[in-house]
Design a protein around this motif. Structure first.
Motif, mmCIF file in Angstrom:
data_model
loop_
_atom_site.group_PDB
_atom_site.id
_atom_site.type_symbol
_atom_site.label_atom_id
_atom_site.label_comp_id
_atom_site.label_asym_id
_atom_site.label_seq_id
_atom_site.Cartn_x
_atom_site.Cartn_y
_atom_site.Cartn_z
ATOM 1 N N VAL A 23 0.862 -1.186 0.000
ATOM 2 C CA VAL A 23 0.000 0.000 0.000
ATOM 3 C C VAL A 23 0.895 1.230 0.000
ATOM 4 O O VAL A 23 1.819 1.321 0.814
ATOM 5 N N THR A 24 0.647 2.141 -0.910
ATOM 6 C CA THR A 24 1.389 3.398 -0.937
ATOM 7 C C THR A 24 0.396 4.558 -0.887
ATOM 8 O O THR A 24 -0.750 4.430 -1.322
ATOM 9 N N VAL A 25 0.853 5.677 -0.337
ATOM 10 C CA VAL A 25 0.007 6.870 -0.239
ATOM 11 C C VAL A 25 0.757 8.069 -0.791
ATOM 12 O O VAL A 25 1.991 8.114 -0.784
ATOM 13 N N LEU A 26 -0.002 9.030 -1.261
ATOM 14 C CA LEU A 26 0.551 10.275 -1.794
ATOM 15 C C LEU A 26 -0.200 11.438 -1.163
ATOM 16 O O LEU A 26 -1.435 11.423 -1.102
ATOM 17 N N ASN A 27 0.531 12.437 -0.657
ATOM 18 C CA ASN A 27 -0.048 13.620 -0.019
ATOM 19 C C ASN A 27 -0.709 13.276 1.319
ATOM 20 O O ASN A 27 -1.664 13.925 1.733
ATOM 21 N N PHE A 28 -0.201 12.237 1.979
ATOM 22 C CA PHE A 28 -0.730 11.837 3.286
ATOM 23 C C PHE A 28 0.077 12.531 4.371
ATOM 24 O O PHE A 28 1.297 12.393 4.438
ATOM 25 N N GLY A 29 -0.576 13.274 5.248
ATOM 26 C CA GLY A 29 0.124 14.000 6.294
ATOM 27 C C GLY A 29 1.003 15.086 5.721
ATOM 28 O O GLY A 29 0.760 15.596 4.624
ATOM 29 N N ASN A 30 2.056 15.424 6.418
ATOM 30 C CA ASN A 30 2.983 16.453 5.922
ATOM 31 C C ASN A 30 4.433 16.019 6.069
ATOM 32 O O ASN A 30 5.329 16.832 6.104
ATOM 33 N N ILE A 31 4.641 14.715 6.173
ATOM 34 C CA ILE A 31 5.989 14.179 6.336
ATOM 35 C C ILE A 31 6.410 13.527 5.025
ATOM 36 O O ILE A 31 5.688 12.673 4.500
ATOM 37 N N PRO A 32 7.556 13.908 4.448
ATOM 38 C CA PRO A 32 7.928 13.429 3.114
ATOM 39 C C PRO A 32 8.214 11.931 3.020
ATOM 40 O O PRO A 32 7.996 11.318 1.990
ATOM 41 N N THR A 110 -9.221 19.740 -1.271
ATOM 42 C CA THR A 110 -7.939 19.466 -1.929
ATOM 43 C C THR A 110 -6.756 19.702 -0.991
ATOM 44 O O THR A 110 -5.648 19.247 -1.260
ATOM 45 N N ASN A 111 -6.997 20.403 0.109
ATOM 46 C CA ASN A 111 -5.930 20.684 1.068
ATOM 47 C C ASN A 111 -5.634 19.496 1.979
ATOM 48 O O ASN A 111 -4.595 19.489 2.648
ATOM 49 N N TYR A 112 -6.534 18.537 2.052
ATOM 50 C CA TYR A 112 -6.288 17.429 2.980
ATOM 51 C C TYR A 112 -6.479 16.040 2.367
ATOM 52 O O TYR A 112 -6.032 15.050 2.945
ATOM 53 N N LYS A 113 -7.115 15.938 1.220
ATOM 54 C CA LYS A 113 -7.334 14.610 0.651
ATOM 55 C C LYS A 113 -6.044 14.035 0.063
ATOM 56 O O LYS A 113 -5.180 14.771 -0.396
ATOM 57 N N PHE A 114 -5.948 12.711 0.080
ATOM 58 C CA PHE A 114 -4.749 12.034 -0.409
ATOM 59 C C PHE A 114 -5.134 10.908 -1.364
ATOM 60 O O PHE A 114 -6.313 10.583 -1.535
ATOM 61 N N THR A 115 -4.131 10.342 -1.996
ATOM 62 C CA THR A 115 -4.313 9.238 -2.936
ATOM 63 C C THR A 115 -3.696 7.978 -2.349
ATOM 64 O O THR A 115 -2.638 8.043 -1.723
ATOM 65 N N MET A 116 -4.349 6.852 -2.573
ATOM 66 C CA MET A 116 -3.848 5.576 -2.065
ATOM 67 C C MET A 116 -3.830 4.556 -3.189
ATOM 68 O O MET A 116 -4.747 4.499 -3.999
#
Length: 195
Positions: A23-32, A110-116
């Protein structure tokens, strides 16, 4: 017996194995460093789509037509590591959705949603072969369950997330859709020339 090609009569096809996934996520949280999320996933659900229906009554019969589809939430279980990297990631994402300290929320989704992405793998060592690839868009944490502590258990602590998402595509749906659109345009243009 199993056969990967299905060419031999009487043999079943090799099923996908549950534990071969990532499982990978993009734009999750604010940690790179989002690899921490990926390597601490213990389990994940697969997308589940449902259609409601509307009855249409006639003289002697009832027919139905499908309503708009709705994607059901999925559950992701994460191992809560001793470095707190995963809990920090989850906390950062929750803060993006709602800052509980300042009691402020994001202006736009769009400021908080992420992609999985949920990928089923074939277990190869040297090459990464993906058997199935789900892309979930417009994700956000619907609920976060940090579990409990217990003197009578040596099980690892976990964080259970319920993820709500707007849409899910499987495999090459985007590519196939683009191809179908291009074919449709070409057929329409050809029809106009012939007509």
């Amino acid at each position: 017996p199993t056969d990967i090609t299905g060419a031999l009569n009487g043999q079943i096809l090799q099923p996908k194995i549950k534990h071969r996934f990532r499982v990978t996520v993009l734009n999750f949280g604010n940690i790179p460093n989002l690899v921490d999320f990926t390597r601490q996933v213990a389990s994940v659900g697969r997308p589940n789509e449902s259609y409601g229906s509307t009855p249409v009554h006639s003289y002697n019969n009832i027919i139905y037509y499908a309503n708009k589809p709705e994607w059901q939430p999925i559950t992701v279980t994460l191992r809560d590591d001793i470095t707190n990297r995963v809990s920090s990631l989850v906390g950062a994402q929750r803060q993006k959705q709602m800052n509980h300290y300042t009691q402020s929320a994001a202006i736009s989704h769009t400021n908080y949603k992420f992609t999985m992405r949920i990928q089923t793998l074939d277990g190869s060592m040297n090459t990464l072969n993906t058997l199935e690839d789900w892309k979930l868009e417009g994700c956000y944490i619907e609920s976060a369950n940090y579990g409990d502590s217990s003197y009578d258990s040596s099980d690892p602590m976990t964080i259970e997330l319920s993820i709500r998402y707007d849409n899910a595509t499987q495999g090459n749906e985007i590519v196939e859709s683009a191809i179908n659109t291009a074919l449709g345009t070409a057929i329409t243009a050809a029809g106009a020339l012939l007509g």
